[in-house]
Design a protein around this motif. Structure first.
Motif, PDB file in Angstrom:
ATOM      1  N   ASN A  40     -89.961  -3.412  62.878  1.00  0.00           N
ATOM      2  CA  ASN A  40     -89.900  -3.518  64.320  1.00  0.00           C
ATOM      3  C   ASN A  40     -88.452  -3.651  64.757  1.00  0.00           C
ATOM      4  O   ASN A  40     -87.651  -4.312  64.093  1.00  0.00           O
ATOM      5  N   LEU A  57     -87.276  -6.896  60.620  1.00  0.00           N
ATOM      6  CA  LEU A  57     -86.907  -6.848  62.028  1.00  0.00           C
ATOM      7  C   LEU A  57     -85.460  -6.378  62.134  1.00  0.00           C
ATOM      8  O   LEU A  57     -84.581  -6.866  61.425  1.00  0.00           O
ATOM      9  N   ASP A 106     -86.454  -6.013  74.741  1.00  0.00           N
ATOM     10  CA  ASP A 106     -87.716  -6.751  74.757  1.00  0.00           C
ATOM     11  C   ASP A 106     -87.724  -7.732  75.924  1.00  0.00           C
ATOM     12  O   ASP A 106     -86.731  -8.432  76.160  1.00  0.00           O
ATOM     13  N   THR A 134     -94.698  -3.659  69.347  1.00  0.00           N
ATOM     14  CA  THR A 134     -95.739  -3.439  68.349  1.00  0.00           C
ATOM     15  C   THR A 134     -95.117  -2.881  67.070  1.00  0.00           C
ATOM     16  O   THR A 134     -94.579  -1.775  67.082  1.00  0.00           O
ATOM     17  N   PRO A 135     -95.162  -3.604  65.977  1.00  0.00           N
ATOM     18  CA  PRO A 135     -94.547  -3.104  64.742  1.00  0.00           C
ATOM     19  C   PRO A 135     -95.250  -1.864  64.205  1.00  0.00           C
ATOM     20  O   PRO A 135     -96.450  -1.678  64.395  1.00  0.00           O
ATOM     21  N   SER A 136     -94.489  -1.018  63.531  1.00  0.00           N
ATOM     22  CA  SER A 136     -95.079   0.044  62.718  1.00  0.00           C
ATOM     23  C   SER A 136     -95.521  -0.607  61.410  1.00  0.00           C
ATOM     24  O   SER A 136     -94.777  -1.395  60.826  1.00  0.00           O
ATOM     25  N   LEU A 173     -94.471 -10.323  69.127  1.00  0.00           N
ATOM     26  CA  LEU A 173     -94.873  -9.037  68.595  1.00  0.00           C
ATOM     27  C   LEU A 173     -96.397  -8.957  68.619  1.00  0.00           C
ATOM     28  O   LEU A 173     -97.082  -9.951  68.390  1.00  0.00           O
ATOM     29  N   SER A 181     -92.696   0.961  66.409  1.00  0.00           N
ATOM     30  CA  SER A 181     -91.877  -0.157  66.820  1.00  0.00           C
ATOM     31  C   SER A 181     -90.437   0.233  67.035  1.00  0.00           C
ATOM     32  O   SER A 181     -89.647  -0.550  67.515  1.00  0.00           O
ATOM     33  N   GLN A 215     -92.622  -1.159  72.316  1.00  0.00           N
ATOM     34  CA  GLN A 215     -91.485  -1.708  71.586  1.00  0.00           C
ATOM     35  C   GLN A 215     -91.883  -2.947  70.799  1.00  0.00           C
ATOM     36  O   GLN A 215     -91.351  -3.220  69.728  1.00  0.00           O
TER      37      GLN A 215
END
Length: 306
Positions: free
Chosen positions: A300, A147, A93, A285-287, A238, A71, A283
């Motif tokens: 993210n 975030l 984004d 997609t969260p880790s 997300l 992310s 971008q």
């Protein structure tokens, strides 16, 4: 969502499918389908009915994209479309629909305007419990997500003092104040700190029919501006990492309906995210690390083009 969209809310799936198909053609031919923050898009993107609902209608939720990429805003892709901007290693984004269930004062449900943003208690980090007329806690696998808000046009510098409104569906694919009308869980606002960061404690969202698992957010320049979605400077989403989706849906109790729904979902065919670039979807997609039993920790980076 515009008022004429709300009037069509209960005319059935066939009508909604025809309407959305027409709108998607308009979106892809003229990049006006999603405006900048705070618009009420005509596309129904957020779902409300678990396994029986579809985001191709106004009874469903807005989509999110999926990617296994980190992310962090480290993608500097030349494939970035005109809906995003880049600066150095940053990517902004893209704006996406808030869907029909934002509860941000921009639409109605059962003849009433839902606006959680004006309710006492909306500013909170742990959003798992209802806070208006109920204290019900949303069940599901815990996710703690941080975030980081940055200016994509200023070397990814942190944006301090901005408000982030964050919301999502529950374990059954319903949204509070709509499909779960007596609940107000899984909605909250936080103000970014000196690092441009906020943290929310939530649950892993369900996958309902027709959409990829996702979460929603709106960005405001200040907490005082966060009283209506029309004031947002960015509205987007997300996507949950595909590998974590498979783990949670197949291994955690309460997510059984999500298994089949997720098997039919894909980022490339998603009604909202199918036309994004790989860099944009990465971008968004969260880790995420952790486990079902211990919960997950996610991060993210959200890029805003100021």
């Amino acid at each position: 969502m515009h008022d004429d969209h709300d009037e069509d809310h209960d005319r059935g799936l066939a009508f909604d499918l025809q309407t959305i198909s027409k709108k998607m053609m308009e979106r892809r031919s003229a990049l006006v389908w999603f405006g900048s923050a705070g618009i009420t898009a005509l596309l129904a993107g957020c779902g409300d009915g678990g396994s029986s609902s579809s985001d191709t209608s106004t009874g469903t939720s807005s989509s999110s994209s999926s990617s296994s990429s980190s992310s962090s805003a480290s993608s500097n892709s030349s494939a970035s479309s005109s809906s995003s901007s880049t600066s150095g290693s940053c990517i902004a984004d893209p704006a996406e629909t808030p869907g029909p269930y934002p509860a941000d004062g921009t639409n109605t449900s059962s003849g009433s305007t839902n606006n959680a943003l004006t309710q006492s208690g909306i500013v909170r980090s742990d959003i798992r419990s209802s806070f208006i007329s109920s204290t019900t806690t949303a069940q599901g696998v815990q996710v703690t997500i941080t975030l980081t808000l940055v200016n994509a046009n200023d070397g990814c510098s942190p944006l301090v003092g901005y408000a982030i409104y964050f919301w999502q569906c529950d374990i059954n694919g319903n949204y509070s104040l709509y499909g779960a009308p007596t609940e107000s869980y899984l909605r909250g606002v936080q103000v970014t700190d000196s690092n441009g960061q906020v943290t929310f404690v939530t649950i892993f969202p369900a996958c309902y029919s027709g959409r990829y698992p996702h979460q929603h957010f709106e960005i405001y320049k200040s907490l005082s501006a966060a009283t209506s979605g029309r004031n947002a400077i960015l509205t987007s989403q997300l996507a949950m990492p595909a590998d974590i989706c498979n783990t949670v849906f197949n291994g955690a109790s309460g997510y059984s309906a999500s298994v089949n729904n997720f098997a039919k979902a894909s980022e490339s065919t998603d009604l909202v995210f199918g036309d994004n670039t790989a860099a944009q979807n990465a971008q968004m997609t969260p880790s995420m690390t952790g486990s079902i039993s211990a919960g997950y920790v996610a991060t993210n980076t959200i890029g805003v083009a100021l």
